[in-house]
Each structure stands twice: as C-alpha cells, then as structure tokens.
Write a protein that holds these residues in place. Structure first.
Motif, PDB file in Angstrom:
ATOM      1  N   VAL A  85       0.826  -1.204   0.000  1.00  0.00           N
ATOM      2  CA  VAL A  85       0.000   0.000   0.000  1.00  0.00           C
ATOM      3  C   VAL A  85       0.865   1.260   0.000  1.00  0.00           C
ATOM      4  O   VAL A  85       0.555   2.244  -0.686  1.00  0.00           O
ATOM      5  CB  VAL A  85      -0.983  -0.001   1.198  1.00  0.00           C
ATOM      6  CG1 VAL A  85      -0.243   0.030   2.534  1.00  0.00           C
ATOM      7  CG2 VAL A  85      -1.979   1.149   1.078  1.00  0.00           C
ATOM      8  N   ASP A  86       1.980   1.234   0.726  1.00  0.00           N
ATOM      9  CA  ASP A  86       2.871   2.390   0.769  1.00  0.00           C
ATOM     10  C   ASP A  86       3.669   2.521  -0.523  1.00  0.00           C
ATOM     11  O   ASP A  86       3.896   3.629  -1.016  1.00  0.00           O
ATOM     12  CB  ASP A  86       3.814   2.282   1.964  1.00  0.00           C
ATOM     13  CG  ASP A  86       3.069   2.208   3.285  1.00  0.00           C
ATOM     14  OD1 ASP A  86       2.090   2.968   3.458  1.00  0.00           O
ATOM     15  OD2 ASP A  86       3.440   1.386   4.139  1.00  0.00           O
ATOM     16  N   THR A  87       4.091   1.388  -1.063  1.00  0.00           N
ATOM     17  CA  THR A  87       4.826   1.398  -2.336  1.00  0.00           C
ATOM     18  C   THR A  87       3.982   2.017  -3.436  1.00  0.00           C
ATOM     19  O   THR A  87       4.445   2.896  -4.180  1.00  0.00           O
ATOM     20  CB  THR A  87       5.228  -0.029  -2.737  1.00  0.00           C
ATOM     21  OG1 THR A  87       6.097  -0.571  -1.743  1.00  0.00           O
ATOM     22  CG2 THR A  87       5.933  -0.040  -4.078  1.00  0.00           C
ATOM     23  N   LEU A  88       2.739   1.579  -3.569  1.00  0.00           N
ATOM     24  CA  LEU A  88       1.890   2.051  -4.657  1.00  0.00           C
ATOM     25  C   LEU A  88       1.548   3.525  -4.507  1.00  0.00           C
ATOM     26  O   LEU A  88       1.470   4.262  -5.501  1.00  0.00           O
ATOM     27  CB  LEU A  88       0.616   1.212  -4.742  1.00  0.00           C
ATOM     28  CG  LEU A  88       0.824  -0.292  -4.977  1.00  0.00           C
ATOM     29  CD1 LEU A  88      -0.503  -0.966  -5.289  1.00  0.00           C
ATOM     30  CD2 LEU A  88       1.826  -0.550  -6.082  1.00  0.00           C
ATOM     31  N   ARG A 116      -1.878  -5.434   4.422  1.00  0.00           N
ATOM     32  CA  ARG A 116      -2.137  -4.192   5.161  1.00  0.00           C
ATOM     33  C   ARG A 116      -2.921  -3.206   4.294  1.00  0.00           C
ATOM     34  O   ARG A 116      -2.545  -2.914   3.182  1.00  0.00           O
ATOM     35  CB  ARG A 116      -0.825  -3.555   5.624  1.00  0.00           C
ATOM     36  CG  ARG A 116      -1.022  -2.207   6.307  1.00  0.00           C
ATOM     37  CD  ARG A 116       0.215  -1.738   7.019  1.00  0.00           C
ATOM     38  NE  ARG A 116       0.513  -2.588   8.171  1.00  0.00           N
ATOM     39  CZ  ARG A 116       1.383  -2.262   9.133  1.00  0.00           C
ATOM     40  NH1 ARG A 116       2.040  -1.114   9.078  1.00  0.00           N
ATOM     41  NH2 ARG A 116       1.614  -3.085  10.134  1.00  0.00           N
ATOM     42  N   ARG A 117      -4.039  -2.710   4.824  1.00  0.00           N
ATOM     43  CA  ARG A 117      -4.880  -1.689   4.172  1.00  0.00           C
ATOM     44  C   ARG A 117      -5.186  -2.059   2.725  1.00  0.00           C
ATOM     45  O   ARG A 117      -5.017  -1.275   1.799  1.00  0.00           O
ATOM     46  CB  ARG A 117      -4.198  -0.325   4.270  1.00  0.00           C
ATOM     47  CG  ARG A 117      -4.148   0.205   5.705  1.00  0.00           C
ATOM     48  CD  ARG A 117      -3.175   1.338   5.907  1.00  0.00           C
ATOM     49  NE  ARG A 117      -3.311   2.366   4.883  1.00  0.00           N
ATOM     50  CZ  ARG A 117      -2.303   3.176   4.518  1.00  0.00           C
ATOM     51  NH1 ARG A 117      -1.121   3.045   5.074  1.00  0.00           N
ATOM     52  NH2 ARG A 117      -2.488   4.096   3.603  1.00  0.00           N
ATOM     53  N   TRP A 118      -5.647  -3.281   2.549  1.00  0.00           N
ATOM     54  CA  TRP A 118      -5.884  -3.771   1.199  1.00  0.00           C
ATOM     55  C   TRP A 118      -6.952  -2.974   0.465  1.00  0.00           C
ATOM     56  O   TRP A 118      -6.883  -2.826  -0.764  1.00  0.00           O
ATOM     57  CB  TRP A 118      -6.227  -5.265   1.228  1.00  0.00           C
ATOM     58  CG  TRP A 118      -7.449  -5.640   2.015  1.00  0.00           C
ATOM     59  CD1 TRP A 118      -7.524  -5.955   3.338  1.00  0.00           C
ATOM     60  CD2 TRP A 118      -8.786  -5.741   1.503  1.00  0.00           C
ATOM     61  NE1 TRP A 118      -8.811  -6.250   3.697  1.00  0.00           N
ATOM     62  CE2 TRP A 118      -9.606  -6.129   2.589  1.00  0.00           C
ATOM     63  CE3 TRP A 118      -9.368  -5.550   0.251  1.00  0.00           C
ATOM     64  CZ2 TRP A 118     -10.983  -6.323   2.458  1.00  0.00           C
ATOM     65  CZ3 TRP A 118     -10.739  -5.741   0.108  1.00  0.00           C
ATOM     66  CH2 TRP A 118     -11.519  -6.128   1.215  1.00  0.00           C
ATOM     67  N   ARG A 119      -7.911  -2.450   1.171  1.00  0.00           N
ATOM     68  CA  ARG A 119      -8.918  -1.620   0.496  1.00  0.00           C
ATOM     69  C   ARG A 119      -8.290  -0.341  -0.055  1.00  0.00           C
ATOM     70  O   ARG A 119      -8.693   0.140  -1.124  1.00  0.00           O
ATOM     71  CB  ARG A 119     -10.064  -1.272   1.454  1.00  0.00           C
ATOM     72  CG  ARG A 119     -10.954  -2.455   1.834  1.00  0.00           C
ATOM     73  CD  ARG A 119     -12.087  -2.018   2.735  1.00  0.00           C
ATOM     74  NE  ARG A 119     -12.944  -3.127   3.131  1.00  0.00           N
ATOM     75  CZ  ARG A 119     -12.710  -3.933   4.154  1.00  0.00           C
ATOM     76  NH1 ARG A 119     -11.596  -3.770   4.882  1.00  0.00           N
ATOM     77  NH2 ARG A 119     -13.544  -4.913   4.457  1.00  0.00           N
TER      78      ARG A 119
END
Length: 218
Positions: A85-88, A116-119
């Motif tokens: 999620v942070d990478t994207l 993590r935080r897949w949504r």
C-alpha cells in the motif's frame, strides 16, 4: 501522453518463463504499454529462508525480461517501503503521468484481505487478477472478493479506456502455466550461484543495485 503501466510484484526467487508469459498476456489483454516487475527486497508474508540476494533475483528477472516491454526494478528498496500500500502510493506520486494497474495472481487475491490496508490498495489503482490453477475457488470465496465484486469490469472495457478510476477489478483467464519458483528451487537448489556477481542497474530508477546488499524487509 499517458503511459499505461502494469505493476507485478514478487520475490522473483527466481524469475522464470511463467512470469514473462503471464506479463505479456496481461499486457495484451489490458492494452498496457509496459510492465514493471517490482522485485521485493523481502515479503512480510514469506519466510526469509532460501531467499536469494536482491541483486541475484533482479538478475534472473532481467534475463527473463529481455527484448520485451518489461522493466525490472527494486524501487521498494529505494523508497524504503515495507508494505504494498505504501509502495503504490509513492509510485503514483512519483510518476503522475502514468496510469498504473496492479497485477496479481488469484493465489494472492485469496489472501488479499491479509495485506495491510488492502482496500486502500484497491482505491489507489485498478487491479487485474490472473487466474492460477488450484486457487480460483479460494479467490472467489475470499473476503476481499466479497468487497471487490461490486467493482468488477471486463478486460474489453479496461482496454478501451472506459475505466478511469479505482476501485476496479478485472479478472483475466489464460492457459495454465505450471512453472513456479518453488519447483525451480527444489529442482536446482544452486541456481543463484550461477548468476553474475556483478552489480547491476535498476531499469526504472537507474540506480546501482549491489550484490553485496543484505536482504531487508519490503
């Protein structure tokens, strides 16, 4: 001009023809201009035992990506991001003129709800799921699919540019490919020792990746 770019993350331990084949299939099905293979410094959901050094895994990926529109990068190492999620989020901020699509196999969709935080991942960019033998039933029944199902669209709609925002989910099906990194390691435990020990250049950031770098968490 906006460049339509697919992102395929993984350990690539090692990269193999199956990665190349599925990437080229997704590129054609979705009308992508190119694909970036995000070689992870280390996957939080996978054990570190048996993981080859980052530069070695990148070298295996570069060899598989020759002569096709695939770039191999360890951008997570530079960004120092631990989770997808942070990478994207950082990639979309750094490359605002690109339209990104996250590519993953149905085996990952089956456990996507553990990420993590897949949504938030789904809200960051469209997701294309590629069927993998033996995982389709689990993927369809997964908690993530229960949420993502309302955002499903066809590959044709995606290809023609009618999907302009996320969340969006495209399911792709093609002939199964039985090749796997696990099987390659089991059949050839010394595969990494035969690759070049020279440092190499990241094909996206153009930074040098040294073979002496230690494996870190992604």
């Amino acid at each position: 001009m906006t460049i339509r770019t697919g992102l395929l993350g993984g350990s690539f331990n090692p990269a193999h023809g199956g990665h190349r084949r599925v990437s080229l299939f997704a590129m054609d099905a979705l009308g992508l201009d190119e694909i970036w293979w995000l070689v992870s410094p280390g996957n939080p959901l996978k054990p570190k035992t048996g993981m080859a050094p980052l530069a070695v895994r990148m070298q295996s990926a570069i060899e598989q990506a020759k002569r096709v529109p695939i770039k191999v990068t360890a951008i997570e190492r530079e960004m120092q991001t631990r989770y997808t999620v942070d990478t994207l989020k950082k990639i979309t901020q750094r490359y605002p003129k690109r339209n990104f699509t996250w590519l993953m196999g149905s085996d990952n969709l089956a456990q996507f709800h553990r990420w993590r935080r897949w949504r938030d991942i789904a809200r960051t960019m469209p997701i294309a799921v590629i069927a993998r033998p033996g995982y389709d039933a689990d993927a369809v029944a997964s908690p993530a699919m229960a949420w993502l199902r309302r955002y499903q669209t066809s590959a044709a709609q995606f290809r023609h540019g009618t999907i302009r925002s996320a969340p969006a989910l495209v399911t792709l099906r093609f002939d199964p490919d039985s090749r796997s990194a696990t099987a390659i390691r089991q059949a050839d435990p010394n595969w990494a020792s035969r690759l070049s020990a020279n440092s190499l250049r990241d094909q996206v950031t153009h930074r040098i990746v040294s073979t002496n770098e230690a494996i870190t968490a992604a």
